[in-house]
Design a protein around this motif. Sequence first.
Motif, short mmCIF file in Angstrom:
data_model
loop_
_atom_site.label_atom_id
_atom_site.label_comp_id
_atom_site.label_asym_id
_atom_site.label_seq_id
_atom_site.Cartn_x
_atom_site.Cartn_y
_atom_site.Cartn_z
N THR A 235 41.83 47.79 50.29
CA THR A 235 41.83 46.34 50.08
C THR A 235 40.38 45.90 49.95
O THR A 235 39.48 46.50 50.54
N GLY A 236 40.13 44.88 49.16
CA GLY A 236 38.76 44.42 48.95
C GLY A 236 37.94 45.45 48.20
O GLY A 236 36.72 45.47 48.29
N GLY A 237 38.60 46.27 47.41
CA GLY A 237 37.93 47.38 46.75
C GLY A 237 37.18 47.05 45.49
O GLY A 237 36.74 47.95 44.79
N TYR A 238 37.01 45.79 45.20
CA TYR A 238 36.29 45.47 43.97
C TYR A 238 34.93 44.82 44.24
O TYR A 238 34.29 44.29 43.34
N SER A 239 34.47 44.92 45.51
CA SER A 239 33.12 44.45 45.83
C SER A 239 32.67 45.07 47.15
O SER A 239 33.48 45.59 47.92
N GLY A 240 31.37 45.05 47.37
CA GLY A 240 30.79 45.47 48.64
C GLY A 240 31.16 46.88 49.06
O GLY A 240 31.22 47.81 48.26
N ILE A 241 31.43 47.02 50.36
CA ILE A 241 31.75 48.32 50.95
C ILE A 241 33.03 48.89 50.34
O ILE A 241 33.14 50.10 50.13
N GLY A 242 33.99 48.04 50.05
CA GLY A 242 35.23 48.51 49.44
C GLY A 242 35.01 49.19 48.10
O GLY A 242 35.60 50.23 47.81
N LEU A 243 34.12 48.63 47.28
CA LEU A 243 33.82 49.23 45.98
C LEU A 243 33.14 50.58 46.15
O LEU A 243 33.46 51.55 45.44
N VAL B 190 42.94 39.30 40.49
CA VAL B 190 43.08 40.48 39.64
C VAL B 190 42.07 40.48 38.50
O VAL B 190 41.53 41.52 38.14
N GLU B 191 41.77 39.31 37.95
CA GLU B 191 40.81 39.22 36.85
C GLU B 191 39.41 39.67 37.30
O GLU B 191 38.74 40.44 36.62
N LYS B 192 38.98 39.19 38.44
CA LYS B 192 37.67 39.58 38.99
C LYS B 192 37.65 41.07 39.29
O LYS B 192 36.68 41.76 38.99
N ALA B 193 38.73 41.57 39.88
CA ALA B 193 38.81 42.99 40.22
C ALA B 193 38.77 43.85 38.96
O ALA B 193 38.09 44.89 38.93
N ALA B 194 39.47 43.44 37.92
CA ALA B 194 39.50 44.20 36.67
C ALA B 194 38.10 44.33 36.09
O ALA B 194 37.73 45.39 35.56
N GLY B 195 37.29 43.29 36.20
CA GLY B 195 35.92 43.34 35.70
C GLY B 195 35.08 44.36 36.44
O GLY B 195 34.27 45.06 35.85
N ALA B 196 35.27 44.46 37.75
CA ALA B 196 34.47 45.39 38.56
C ALA B 196 34.96 46.83 38.43
O ALA B 196 34.18 47.76 38.63
N LEU B 197 36.22 47.02 38.07
CA LEU B 197 36.81 48.37 38.08
C LEU B 197 37.11 48.93 36.70
O LEU B 197 37.65 50.03 36.60
#
Length: 155
Positions: free
Chosen positions: A15-23, A43-50
């Motif tokens: 969880t929280g895997g699209y920023s910080g320690i999670g990423l 989901v949109e923000k997460a898709a950009g990071a992943l």
Amino acid sequence: MIGDAGLNGHTAIVTGGYSGIGLEAIRALAGAGANVIVPARDVEKAAGALHKMERVELETLALTDTASMASFAERVVSAGRTVSILINSAGIMATPLTRYADGHEGQFATNHLGHFQFTLALWAGAQGGGRIGTELPRAQRRAPRIRSARGYGSE
């Protein structure tokens, strides 16, 4: 690999895997061969990071919504996936006062109750010695220590 342990064939959820320690956890897990599921409220923000990461799947999840957590867990379990690793890294901090449908304050509901409920919802899929880790926001490490009425307690 992480240490000497290859994670090929294992499923991890962060969880929280699209920023910080999670990423960073996702990068390490996927690099070691794990298939990583990233549940996200945004989901949109997460898709950009992943978007260029291999072995990473994006799912919808709101840690403040019991139905969302149950639906996510049902999708994972009914697909026959065994959860080997669960990292509860999502969190919010210093937000305006918000109360969710169940009446709980938003930060407490997300950072604590949500992860607890999410872990319970996934329990059926964590067969074979799965591991669970929870990352707490830094501010909680600096929170005042609480003393009991007798003058002793957690310090």
